[in-house]
Design a protein around this motif. Structure first.
Motif, PDB file in Angstrom:
ATOM      1  N   GLU A  58       0.828  -1.186   0.000  1.00 61.34           N
ATOM      2  CA  GLU A  58       0.000   0.000   0.000  1.00 61.34           C
ATOM      3  C   GLU A  58       0.874   1.252   0.000  1.00 61.34           C
ATOM      4  O   GLU A  58       0.651   2.175  -0.775  1.00 61.34           O
ATOM      5  N   THR A  61       2.661   1.682  -3.366  1.00 63.92           N
ATOM      6  CA  THR A  61       1.762   2.198  -4.401  1.00 63.92           C
ATOM      7  C   THR A  61       1.583   3.706  -4.235  1.00 63.92           C
ATOM      8  O   THR A  61       1.625   4.459  -5.207  1.00 63.92           O
ATOM      9  N   GLU A  62       1.411   4.131  -2.983  1.00 65.34           N
ATOM     10  CA  GLU A  62       1.190   5.542  -2.709  1.00 65.34           C
ATOM     11  C   GLU A  62       2.432   6.369  -3.058  1.00 65.34           C
ATOM     12  O   GLU A  62       2.321   7.461  -3.610  1.00 65.34           O
ATOM     13  N   LYS A  65       2.571   6.902  -6.733  1.00 66.39           N
ATOM     14  CA  LYS A  65       1.600   7.911  -7.166  1.00 66.39           C
ATOM     15  C   LYS A  65       2.079   9.315  -6.838  1.00 66.39           C
ATOM     16  O   LYS A  65       1.935  10.239  -7.640  1.00 66.39           O
ATOM     17  N   TYR A  96      -7.371  15.050  -2.903  1.00 63.98           N
ATOM     18  CA  TYR A  96      -6.601  13.908  -3.387  1.00 63.98           C
ATOM     19  C   TYR A  96      -5.498  14.463  -4.292  1.00 63.98           C
ATOM     20  O   TYR A  96      -5.604  14.429  -5.518  1.00 63.98           O
TER      21      TYR A  96
END
Ligand SMILES: [Zn+2]
Length: 116
Positions: A58, A61-62, A65, A96
């Motif tokens: 997790e 992945t962040e 990004k 976001y």
């Protein structure tokens, strides 16, 4: 988006990235800790490691990004939808900051993924 809020967002993304990198380092360190010799303990530990590994994925992945968003800031593509090329709504970016799609494209993707 104004230059000032752009810079504030960049600082925020960098801070978040550092935080995640640190978390990932800790997670990896936990995973590398030696296994217990006792098989019962080892089973439990493997289970824990799966959870820890999921958390690590997790975080990874962040981080990817966030890095992509920072790169888009450098190239001037930040806030532009990678799908349709239209500007991403500012409210969406505030909520976001590393969004790479506008709300329409993101929803379209979600519907596509939800389809059996
Ligand atoms: Zn779009």
């Amino acid at each position: 988006m104004s230059a000032a809020s752009h810079e504030a967002l960049r600082a925020e993304l960098n801070r978040k990235k550092e935080e995640l990198t640190l978390r990932l380092t800790k997670i990896t360190a936990n995973l590398r800790r030696g296994y217990e010799a006792d098989s019962k303990e080892r089973a439990k530990q493997l289970e824990d490691n799966e959870v820890v590994d999921a958390l690590g994925n997790e975080a990874r992945t962040e981080i990817v990004k966030i890095s992509a968003a920072l790169k888009r800031m450098d190239t001037g593509d930040f806030g532009i939808c990678i799908e349709c090329g239209l500007p991403i709504d500012e409210a969406r970016l505030e909520a976001y900051p590393y969004a790479d799609e506008c709300i329409e494209c993101a929803e379209f993707d979600e519907r596509r993924r939800a389809r059996p």
